[in-house]
Design an enzyme around this catalytic site. Structure first.
Site, short mmCIF file in Angstrom:
data_model
loop_
_atom_site.label_atom_id
_atom_site.label_comp_id
_atom_site.label_asym_id
_atom_site.label_seq_id
_atom_site.Cartn_x
_atom_site.Cartn_y
_atom_site.Cartn_z
N ASP A 184 -11.62 -13.14 21.91
CA ASP A 184 -12.28 -12.34 21.06
C ASP A 184 -12.95 -11.36 22.21
O ASP A 184 -13.55 -11.63 23.07
CB ASP A 184 -13.48 -13.00 20.26
N SER A 195 -20.13 -13.68 13.70
CA SER A 195 -20.15 -12.30 13.87
C SER A 195 -21.48 -11.59 13.73
O SER A 195 -22.48 -12.04 14.29
CB SER A 195 -19.04 -11.60 12.96
N HIS A 215 -11.96 -13.96 17.00
CA HIS A 215 -13.11 -13.89 16.60
C HIS A 215 -13.11 -14.72 15.07
O HIS A 215 -14.38 -15.43 15.20
CB HIS A 215 -13.20 -12.31 15.91
#
Length: 457
Positions: A360, A181, A417
């Site tokens: 994601d 991320s 994610h």
């Protein structure tokens, strides 16, 4: 005869008892960390000797190393956010033990259970709360918390050097920096910083950086933000009219970033994501299959236990938060800035793995491919022309791998994610094969050609 007031009090008491029984209790029972689940080492790595600001870390030695310990790789994990604790990665994703919940009578019981897909099976594994002010890390003042990736790198470099100095064997072991991320900023930044510092140091004093791995990384935001409408449209989540609306809002964020209006551009990106959330009604953009978001609060609750804090060697006075709003606000202007040039430098001097969970919607597959196409690297055309191969683990589809030279791109099936949380065993196979140059991640093109559906065991 009972008075009216006495009867009323009795009725209220009965109703109160009924309410307590009918309402789900938020009482938690937290089991202590078993001795076998304790880190090999944990504590603080000082980044400022004057103020005593320091980064918290936990280290888990390899459980089944297949190399001499002096040659066994060490993986460093950095969480994203910005301002999210790497203890989320540790206790929810890829660490050797995960927090799990079970329901008793009006009590939610939290305990640790072994993670069969932990990343420290063959390698040493370090989790660092970065930057200071995140998780259990100590920031003496908010002014000392980094505001950009250059400042982040300086602190991380000191912390990594301090960690390596803990054991003489650490100095020779290959280092891989990994994360997900917003660590799409942190990982390239510290990798770039290490290589630049190494160039001016004798070999004996260098950090032995061999590669970096980034999962669902925010790396080149201007390019990535431009893909949200297309991703949602071709996933069947919005119609063409909604796609057009999203594209207009995306263009506003991109235009602001190009003008260098960083803070306003960050707000504009948030507007894009909020609009997409409202249009789709999804539980979370981090994984559009999920009916509920990731349960990150399990880690918050578990690490709020005084007994758990003491066992980990953390500062017990810290009120643990998985993600720090303070750090997030301080790095607000950094969000829309790019680290693409750092990745371009790294791919020329180390090995790089980029991986995405296929579901994601925030920083997924389409976003990754968009910025990779813009990479300035003399091998990028070869990479873009390379076959995307079916990747299997123990005979079952795990995803797809595209590789050329020092760059590998993996798409992990049935993941969002937080890839290691969704696909623990497959993510373990991925990182092990990549580090050890096995299977589809091998440098041997003949092996790849002969085994397009390599089964990682």
């Amino acid at each position: 005869m009972q008075s009216v007031s006495t009867k009323l009090l009795l009725l209220l008491s009965i109703l109160n008892q009924y309410y307590l029984l009918a309402t789900p209790s938020r009482v938690h029972s937290i089991s202590p960390i078993p001795n076998e689940a304790l880190p090999t080492k944990s504590g603080y790595l000082q980044v400022n000797s004057t103020t005593k600001s320091a980064m918290f870390y936990t280290f888990y030695e390899a459980k089944e190393p297949n190399l001499l310990l002096s040659e066994t790789p060490i993986l460093i994990w950095l969480q994203g956010g910005p301002g999210c604790s790497s203890m989320l990665g540790n206790f929810y994703e890829l660490g050797p033990w995960r927090v799990v919940s079970s329901q008793g009578h009006n009590v939610e019981k939290l305990a640790l259970e072994p993670n069969q897909g932990s990343w420290n099976r063959l390698f040493g594994l370090v989790f660092i709360d970065n930057p200071i002010g995140t998780g259990f890390s100590l920031a003496t003042t908010t002014e000392e918390i980094p505001r950009d990736q250059q400042a982040v790198s300086k602190h991380l470099y000191k912390a990594i050097r301090a960690f390596i100095a803990l054991e003489s064997l650490f100095k020779t072991r290959p280092i891989y920096v990994t994360g997900e991320s917003y660590a799409g900023k942190y990982v390239p930044a510290i990798g770039y910083y290490i290589l630049k510092r190494n160039a001016g140091l004798p070999t004996s004093s260098q950090v032995n950086l061999v590669g970096v791995a980034i999962g669902n990384g925010l790396i080149d935001p201007i390019t990535q933000v431009a893909t949200h409408a297309m991703s949602a449209y071709f996933s069947g989540l919005v119609n063409e009219k909604q796609k057009t609306v999203l594209e207009k809002v995306q263009d506003e964020a991109i235009g602001l970033a190009k003008l260098g209006n960083w803070s306003v551009a960050t707000d504009a990106r948030s507007k894009v994501l909020n609009l997409l959330q409202n249009m789709t009604g999804l539980a979370t953009l981090y994984d559009f299959r999920r009916s509920i978001p990731y349960e990150e609060d399990l880690v918050t609750t578990y690490l709020s236990s005084m007994e758990v804090k003491k066992a980990l060697g953390a500062n017990v006075s810290i009120d643990f938060e998985v993600c720090s709003d303070t750090v997030g606000k301080i790095l607000h202007e950094d969000l829309m800035k790019s680290t693409k040039y750092m990745v371009e430098f790294l791919v020329k001097h180390t090995k790089v793995l980029l991986y995405q969970g296929e579901f994601d919607l925030r920083v997924g597959v389409v976003a990754a491919e968009a910025w990779m196409k813009k990479m300035k690297w003399d091998q990028i055309e070869n990479f873009l022309e390379a076959d995307r191969k079916v990747w299997k683990v123990k005979g079952k589809l795990a995803g797809y791998v595209q590789k050329w030279g020092s760059l590998s791109h993996a798409i992990v099936s049935n993941a969002g994610h937080l890839v290691p949380a969704d696909q623990a065993v497959n993510s373990q196979a991925m990182i092990e094969d990549w580090v050890l140059n096995r299977g589809l991640f091998s440098d041997n093109g003949i092996v790849e050609h002969l085994n397009p559906s390599y089964n990682s065991e």
